[in-house]
Design an enzyme around this catalytic site. Structure first.
Site, short mmCIF file in Angstrom:
data_model
loop_
_atom_site.label_atom_id
_atom_site.label_comp_id
_atom_site.label_asym_id
_atom_site.label_seq_id
_atom_site.Cartn_x
_atom_site.Cartn_y
_atom_site.Cartn_z
N ASP A 152 -12.92 -8.47 20.43
CA ASP A 152 -12.05 -8.44 21.61
C ASP A 152 -12.78 -7.90 22.84
O ASP A 152 -12.63 -8.43 23.94
CB ASP A 152 -10.82 -7.58 21.33
CG ASP A 152 -9.81 -7.61 22.46
OD1 ASP A 152 -9.51 -8.72 22.95
OD2 ASP A 152 -9.32 -6.55 22.87
N CYS A 209 0.84 -1.21 0.00
CA CYS A 209 0.00 0.00 0.00
C CYS A 209 0.87 1.25 0.00
O CYS A 209 1.87 1.33 0.71
CB CYS A 209 -0.89 0.03 1.24
SG CYS A 209 -2.48 -0.74 0.98
#
Lengths: 160, 160, 160, 160, 160, 160
Positions: C130, C76
């Protein structure tokens, strides 16, 4: 002065050799205070930022920064942090309000977590500033200091 | 209160859309002060850390942290910084000495560099603390604030 | 097949040369969905995590991750993001609830922000997992995809 | 509901105190699947990206991301990972092919590596998408979930 | 050839499983040399960069980079470093001067710190180049190698 | 000596103010060479690491490191890189083989990409070392230098 442990014989900073130190349980508490105007305090309390809560963002930023301490403070040792939490308290001051930020950090390791706790409260204060600065840029971050530390050969420390 | 630009309609923090803002030259100056004891000040001045200079480490740490601001402060935009420098001045205080730290940051972009300057001085102060804490853990980081900013639609700002 | 632009003549990945591309306004929207049990959904809705809101943490994590995309995805290009926001919607599903996460990202640059939007929703979904996994580890992150992109030479893209 | 261990009394996220937990050997396996068109699958298999192999890049990105998990997921504890490997399997699907990605992570520590494994497969899938998106932007990342974990007080976990 | 431990059966790089290895005290020393012109050497020695010292910046950069090694070198294990220091020595060479940079790193862990020491000296050399390149871009970084390592199952190693 | 542009009046390093410089197209090529034994060279060529290719890992690591340059080299300006590629060539040497690594980087900006190119080849060489060191720890990274740069006010530069 042998106390300046962070420096080598040539006057350059080193990462201190802690390989012979014992692994002990260590805690540190640091505090920072941010002074805000009554106008800003009221805007926050009256829900003018809708359901939003700058303390949420400040706490998350502070915890994430504590984990980055060894990347931010050049001579800090990497440490495996084992627990971080914050308290936030608003108090009326002469010219408005003080927001008192405390971070408590725990680890078991060969060196203390003082810098991690100081970094955590500093970044939490900076983040609070960032989230509210569109309303009031005059906020001042006031006293930032180590409240206490426990564990380690140098013993416990309590501010004042 | 539309001024809380960092929040969306659901009260969650967002990265403000600045795509329509103009690219202008922007500067910011921030200041932090660290109070140290006469004992620590004398040790530094008398060369007891040999050729070492905690201000060197503090300045390098502050510049590196300024570049990390968007990684540390959750809603900050990434910015291509174009120049950073520091000044450090010791002043006699009631109980010892004050070290006054100023950072000046420049860029040309669509948003200002206030948070970068505040992060730079905060990390410089924390690093000074780290480099000297073996001698004196009672140092306190005092007022940290934005001294001035120039450029951008919201206009210039000067503290007080 | 010249379309595999990310590879050089020796079959090794390169960062594509975009220096001749035009700077245009670019947007991307990506979506991810996370399937949760009715038990977990009810716990969240009934305030059993007190005032806490996993969507706050997910949004902050997603925005911070979008800024790290060029550090996470090897080929990227670094991009100066100019605005990021999220929407979150719960929908009743066959076996519980679906949380639909969308991120919208804007920039003006020489390359698009598709990977930034996909990274943002992926990390928001992982963070939601999470924050809630102590209650229920069986959550599944379902379809993650690019909803649309605009701007750039290759033209606009709309899923399906 | 005490199960939401990641939240403090004020409803703000904290990094859970694990200092009293035992150090045990822990493993986690996570899986993600990416759906690709027959056209893309054929291009890869027929060597149209010459000697290049998107799975090489995906695996490297996934391993590097696993090491960054505590920097990406706000409340994750830093963990000293001790081993990471991946498997990749292509399977014929109704509309093309499915690439099934699994990551296995090992450590001995006070907390598990579930989030590290989930982050590893998510980033591997995003990287595969990035390396091939010039050919086909319609790829969809399908089910991402924890396959199993072993070690730790909460016991072993197996999906389904 | 089983010695290529960093590769899995499919020829893709993996992070080697070290969970069964013993924790031992480990050290590594690496060296890099940078060749500079007499003109540049004289400028530095004669204080033409005023009180400034490129070795200060190089040492700080090298220590900070050593802490980032697992983030820079894809298959490196994260390691908790316990001490880092540098020596710098200038030597007259045929065409000017050689600056010999050595870094010594200590830890106790399941894997060695060779890559950390090599990364530390490489980044110190690059930083010295950066700090002085406005005067002389022809500097060449010469031999960079592992001088010695101690600790670990594979035994001690001494260059030559 | 005004040429030491990276230093302020007090002899501390600063990030040079480039706000008045022009945006131009800039390129840099850097080279590093790693000396390997015939035994290691043969092992790699004879496919003893199966389908694995250390140059793949080295190239990916070098590209990712180039993007981190401003985070690794203290006074480097952040730069938006627009293209990176590598070449690798093995050459027979007196005692074995030399692997010659070159990186080419492009951007359009206010400052050059010399440090990015040097960082890219240095990290590629370190990564090659890491991937092969289980076979042979005696590899030496030989000359690392700037081959050429173009663009910018100081003009083009060609080594030798």
């Amino acid at each position: 002065m042998s106390d300046f442990t962070h420096w080598n014989e040539e006057g350059r900073p080193k990462m201190v050799d802690i390989s012979q130190k014992d692994v002990t349980t260590r805690t540190a508490i640091a505090q920072s205070t941010i002074a805000l105007s009554t106008k800003l305090y009221d805007a926050i309390q009256n829900g003018l930022i809708k359901k939003g809560d700058p303390l949420q963002v400040a706490q998350i930023a502070g915890i994430m920064a504590a984990k980055k301490t060894a990347d931010i403070i050049p001579m800090c040792h990497p440490i495996i942090l084992q627990g971080i939490d914050f308290t936030f308290n608003y108090q009326k001051s002469e010219n408005g309000y003080d927001l008192i930020i405390q971070a408590t950090i725990k680890c078991s390791g060969k060196t203390g977590v003082e810098m991690e706790a100081l970094t955590a409260v500093s970044v939490a204060a900076l983040t609070f500033y960032d989230m509210c600065k569109a309303v009031d840029k005059t906020m001042v971050i006031k006293e930032t200091f180590l409240v206490q530390k426990t564990g380690g050969k140098s013993g416990d420390f309590f501010h004042k």
